[in-house]
Design a protein around this motif. Structure first.
Motif: not given
Length: 312
Positions: A174-189
């Motif tokens: 859930d945190a991984v998804i939330a951080i991706q949504e906060l930083f849509p310009n980043k690639i969350v791996k």
């Protein structure tokens, strides 16, 4: 304890793990409290040392942390410390909050540690309100699992159905998804980490317990910290095998991957990390050695106890 004066609208900036550091929160071991009971330990390494009668003494930990503060100040880094809470462990500043770009994310940590967050409020309350992020309650995350790396954000996690059974599982999907949504310009791996409540040599408490990028294109890594071999292989391919320092299970236990970068060229490392420190120097790094073996008994080291606020 005298706290540093902070100007209103403090401008945060963290793009990666190694750009020149300008401001940081360093935890404190002052008034750390008595040795915890076995049942109150948050990690298997602390538990091991409590049972063995070798849990670190406050005076030794204070001395180690002040050695780090002295190095940081010698490099003209502004150092903030938590307000001291009586008989309370406040060493690991990275657990309770972290910065990505110009935003500070207040971690949803173990409920027993809520007061740690309040002890650094004097810092982040001076950040613009729009840049202070508190994630939804279902998002569990600690800063040791979160690594900004330019276009990427690397995140350690555990997604097994038995997640609630592991006190060592600190960051969920859930945190991984939330951080991706906060930083849509980043690639969350994200990376699935190996967890154990009882064996510290088979437990990657956070991502920085088994991996950390250093310099411009290098990394320290421990293969067994990763549950999924393909995810470990992705990191090897990303950095290049020739740029990766592989640490053993014993070196992982001693926290060799948990050093801290002041810049792309300068690293603070534990003085007993002989093999690692020699490799770092051979690869052009300046290594500032400090004693930190007592802090390490709580399954955290230099990165865990520092929370960068501003890098170039």
């Amino acid at each position: 304890m005298k706290l540093f004066c902070i100007l209103p609208n403090m401008k945060l900036n963290i793009q990666n793990e190694t750009s020149r550091l300008r401001a940081v929160i360093l935890g404190t071991a002052e008034s750390n409290g008595p040795t915890p009971k076995v049942e109150d330990c948050y990690d298997p390494k602390s538990r091991q040392h409590v049972l063995a009668g070798t849990y670190p003494k406050e005076a030794d930990m204070v001395k180690e942390m002040e050695a780090v503060a002295a190095v940081l100040k010698r490099y003209d880094v502004t150092v903030y410390r938590p307000e001291v809470i009586q008989d309370y462990n406040q060493i690991f500043a990275r657990d309770i909050s972290f910065v990505i770009e110009d935003k500070i994310i207040i971690a949803n940590i173990l409920p027993d540690r809520k007061r740690e967050v309040e002890a650094t409020e004097y810092v982040w309350k001076n950040v613009d309100k729009d840049n202070r992020i508190i994630l939804p309650e279902e998002c569990h995350v600690e800063g040791g699992d979160v690594m900004p790396w330019n276009d990427y954000i690397f995140i350690g996690t555990y997604s097994g159905d038995d997640y609630p059974d592991y006190i060592t599982a600190r960051t969920n999907m859930d945190a991984v998804i939330a951080i991706q949504e906060l930083f849509p310009n980043k690639i969350v791996k994200s990376f699935e980490l190996r967890k154990s409540n009882t064996d510290p040599k088979d437990n990657a408490l956070h991502l920085d317990c088994c991996f950390q990028p250093i310099g411009k294109d290098k990394a320290i890594i421990h293969k067994n910290g990763f549950l999924v071999e393909n995810e470990y292989n992705w990191l090897i391919d990303f950095f290049g095998k020739e740029n990766v320092f592989e640490i053993t299970k014993d070196e992982m236990y001693d926290m060799n991957s948990n050093i801290f970068s002041i810049s792309e060229d300068v690293i603070i490392s534990e003085k007993n990390f002989t093999r690692l420190n020699a490799w770092l120097r051979d690869n052009g790094f300046t290594v500032e050695e400090v004693p930190y073996a007592e802090i390490a008994k709580q399954e955290g080291l230099l990165r865990c106890s520092t929370m960068p606020l501003v890098r170039d």
